[in-house]
Enzyme design. Structure first.
Site, PDB file in Angstrom:
ATOM      1  N   LYS A  75       0.844  -1.202   0.000  1.00  0.00           N
ATOM      2  CA  LYS A  75       0.000   0.000   0.000  1.00  0.00           C
ATOM      3  C   LYS A  75       0.879   1.251   0.000  1.00  0.00           C
ATOM      4  CE  LYS A  75      -3.293   2.602   2.913  1.00  0.00           C
ATOM      5  NZ  LYS A  75      -4.126   2.612   4.137  1.00  0.00           N
TER       6      LYS A  75
ATOM      7  N   ASP B  44      -2.588  10.183   3.695  1.00  0.00           N
ATOM      8  CA  ASP B  44      -3.990   9.792   3.849  1.00  0.00           C
ATOM      9  C   ASP B  44      -4.711  10.788   4.750  1.00  0.00           C
ATOM     10  OD1 ASP B  44      -6.417   8.567   4.059  1.00  0.00           O
ATOM     11  OD2 ASP B  44      -5.728   6.899   5.316  1.00  0.00           O
TER      12      ASP B  44
ATOM     13  N   LYS C 120     -10.100  12.934   8.193  1.00  0.00           N
ATOM     14  CA  LYS C 120      -9.656  12.511   9.531  1.00  0.00           C
ATOM     15  C   LYS C 120      -9.615  13.715  10.470  1.00  0.00           C
ATOM     16  CE  LYS C 120      -6.613   8.688   8.151  1.00  0.00           C
ATOM     17  NZ  LYS C 120      -7.306   7.627   8.886  1.00  0.00           N
TER      18      LYS C 120
ATOM     19  N   ASP D 284       1.564   6.268   5.620  1.00  0.00           N
ATOM     20  CA  ASP D 284       0.591   5.351   5.043  1.00  0.00           C
ATOM     21  C   ASP D 284       1.102   4.673   3.759  1.00  0.00           C
ATOM     22  OD1 ASP D 284      -1.817   4.130   5.598  1.00  0.00           O
ATOM     23  OD2 ASP D 284      -3.025   5.530   4.434  1.00  0.00           O
TER      24      ASP D 284
ATOM     25  N   ASP E  55     -12.185   7.192   3.682  1.00  0.00           N
ATOM     26  CA  ASP E  55     -10.988   6.925   4.479  1.00  0.00           C
ATOM     27  C   ASP E  55     -10.613   5.441   4.476  1.00  0.00           C
ATOM     28  OD1 ASP E  55      -8.836   7.508   6.054  1.00  0.00           O
ATOM     29  OD2 ASP E  55      -9.969   7.772   7.919  1.00  0.00           O
TER      30      ASP E  55
ATOM     31  N   GLU F  50      -9.502   3.768   2.103  1.00  0.00           N
ATOM     32  CA  GLU F  50      -8.974   3.853   0.736  1.00  0.00           C
ATOM     33  C   GLU F  50      -7.937   2.782   0.419  1.00  0.00           C
ATOM     34  OE1 GLU F  50      -7.671   5.381   3.219  1.00  0.00           O
ATOM     35  OE2 GLU F  50      -5.553   5.010   2.884  1.00  0.00           O
TER      36      GLU F  50
ATOM     37  N   ARG G  31      -7.865  -0.440   0.922  1.00  0.00           N
ATOM     38  CA  ARG G  31      -8.437  -1.623   0.276  1.00  0.00           C
ATOM     39  C   ARG G  31      -8.862  -1.319  -1.167  1.00  0.00           C
ATOM     40  NH1 ARG G  31     -12.805  -1.986   5.028  1.00  0.00           N
ATOM     41  NH2 ARG G  31     -11.095  -0.928   6.082  1.00  0.00           N
TER      42      ARG G  31
END
Ligand code: BES
Ligand code: MN
Ligand code: ZN
Length: 498
Positions: free
Chosen positions: A267, A272, A279, A290, A349, A351, A353
């Site tokens: 990933k 993020d 967030k 991230d 959020d 994201e 996956r």
């Protein structure tokens, strides 16, 4: 780093510093006993006086001991004799090296022993020492201005081995350890860089640089137009709100012919913010980490290439930035993934996956032996396991077991978590084939279940490194995990371990 092995008495070695150990209740380790004998019982005397401690994590540097050639002796606490194993060895060594790197020591002899007595112990003595040295020497100063403080002076590290016959295995351990350090340092650097520098394009350039360095690696970077052509609309939905172009980075290491590759998917969300499901501000800077999954798999490939391992490994990194804007994806939007499945995005959020599912589908073209994805995927994983264990989920029990045991051997541990229909049902959507979010309870498992829906027919494992990829607080910084676990897993797969 320059390594050597020695079987000689620790008191007689001309190095700048010797590391010896003392257990709880004052029992001296083998080399400590040698130093004690050479210096007329100084260590025992200091222990009785209360100036030395056997507690794990304690360390004292003694100077100019009579009868000892090294001007410094670092006496490090090893804890209880009955509890001593490779884990305590590594803790103690880390503490000792942390202290020694504050001195001007150029050469040090690690006279601590693993004392497990088996054949592999000489190898792991070398491995763990090299990894501890790498950790102790790592600095990230790229972004500081002004005159740079000189780094630690350490150049040469010795290992005390029991018998001459152990020398080769110990040196092999240091060679592997050094390569793992190189991979971890690359992963740490990528993680620590700020998100205005470490963008998807930056990760792509880093990958291309790695490919230029090693003949056996080829790199390919796909742009958004190419991804659109492949139907990766789930991945592309995450990048809709940012001006940073998304990249799909593909590295192929060919170390042998004819074998199906291990595919590592990482990933790579370079920042993020949560997107429209923004967030809360506290700690949001840490979402620059991230992309640590991407850093971990690229770092692992650097280790593999450095060691020239006879194995085929491919790396697939979906790299994007997740920001809100007038063009950003909204909760309720439905996108079609590369697999053909439609996804209702209930929370922008979630994201990770969304980019991983398309990267996993893309990985099918390599007809992989196994696929392992690595991701800072869920806050729920941190709630479940804290910061010490990486979550391991898989559709193949023996793959999961291999990763868990690799984590134990490399001291980069994982812990198995389940996946299954019981949790997956919460991903049902009234409007699309599935939703990108289920219930809050069991969030790490539900994220794993989401990915599992895209891995039918493949042998697959998922590592959630949300709790382990970086440290917060005063020691804020990337950890380089899970490079040790993955390297160990790959070393074991190609029979390169003792
Ligand atoms: N990158 C985060 C997960 C994360 C959060 C890792 C904190 C480490 C520390 C991920 O993209 C995310 O935001 N996940 C959501 C999923 C939820 C909306 C279903 C989460 O964990 O809250
Ligand atoms: Mn997120
Ligand atoms: Zn994320």
């Amino acid at each position: 780093m320059d390594y050597f092995t020695t079987t000689s008495n620790a008191a007689r070695r001309a190095v700048d510093c010797v590391i010896v150990g003392i257990y709880d209740r004052g029992k001296l380790g083998v080399a400590a006993a040698d130093i004690d004998a050479a210096s007329n019982g100084t260590l025992q005397r200091l222990y009785k006086r209360g100036d030395l401690s056997g507690q794990l994590g304690r360390c004292a540097v003694l100077n100019d001991l009579p009868g000892v050639r090294a001007p410094r002796v670092a006496v490090v606490g090893l804890g209880k004799v009955s509890k001593f194993s490779s884990r305590q060895f590594q803790r103690a060594l880390a503490v000792a090296l942390g202290t020694i790197t504050q001195t001007r020591s150029k050469s040090v002899l690690n006279a601590l022993t693993l004392e497990t007595g088996d054949d592999a112990s000489a190898y792991y003595l070398g491995r763990y020492t090299a990894q501890a040295v790498g950790d102790a020497l790592y600095r990230f100063t790229e972004m500081k201005s002004g005159k740079k403080k000189p780094g630690p002076a350490l150049r040469q590290v010795g290992l005390s081995i029991v018998k001459r016959g152990d020398a080769k295995r110990a040196m092999r351990g240091t060679e592997h350890g050094d390569a793992i350090v190189e991979g971890m340092n690359l992963a740490k650097d990528l993680g620590n860089l700020p998100p205005n520098v470490c963008t998807p394009s930056y990760i792509a350039r880093t990958a291309q640089k790695l490919a230029r360095k090693h003949k056996k690696i080829t790199a390919r970077v796909l742009n958004e137009t190419e991804m659109k052509r492949l139907g990766m609309h789930s991945l592309l939905s995450v990048t809709a709100g940012t001006n940073e172009p998304a990249k799909l980075i593909v590295l192929q290491y060919k170390g042998t012919t004819g074998a199906k590759p291990v595919v590592l998917v990482g990933k790579g969300v370079t920042f993020d913010s949560g997107g429209i499901s923004l967030k809360p501000p506290p700690g949001m800077d840490e979402m620059k980490f991230d992309m640590c999954g991407a850093a971990g798999v690229i770092g692992t490939l650097a280790t593999v290439a450095k060691l020239n391992l006879p194995i085929n490994v491919n790396v697939v990194v979906p790299a994007v930035e997740n920001l809100p804007s007038g063009l950003a994806t909204k909760p309720g939007d439905i996108v079609k993934s590369m697999s053909g499945k439609t996804i209702e995005i209930l929370n922008t959020d979630a994201e990770g996956r969304l980019i991983l599912c398309d990267a996993l589908t893309y990985s099918r073209r390599f007809k992989p032996e196994v696929v392992i994805d690595v991701a800072t995927l869920t806050g729920a994983c941190v709630i479940a396991l804290g910061h010490h264990r990486t979550a391991v989920m898989s559709n193949n029990d023996s793959l999961s077991a291999d990763l868990i045991s690799a984590g134990i051997a490399a001291e980069d541990r994982g812990w198995p978590m389940p996946i299954g229909e019981e949790w997956a049902v919460t991903l049902k959507s009234n409007f699309a084939d599935l939703a990108n979010m289920g219930t809050r309870e069991g969030g790490a498992i539900i994220a794993g279940c989401f990915l599992a829906k895209f891995t039918d027919g493949m042998s697959w494992a998922h590592l959630d490194i949300a709790g382990t990829a970086w440290k917060s607080g005063k020691l804020k910084g990337a950890s380089g995990r899970p490079v040790p676990m993955l390297s160990e897993f790959l070393l074991a797969r190609c029979g390169a371990l003792p």
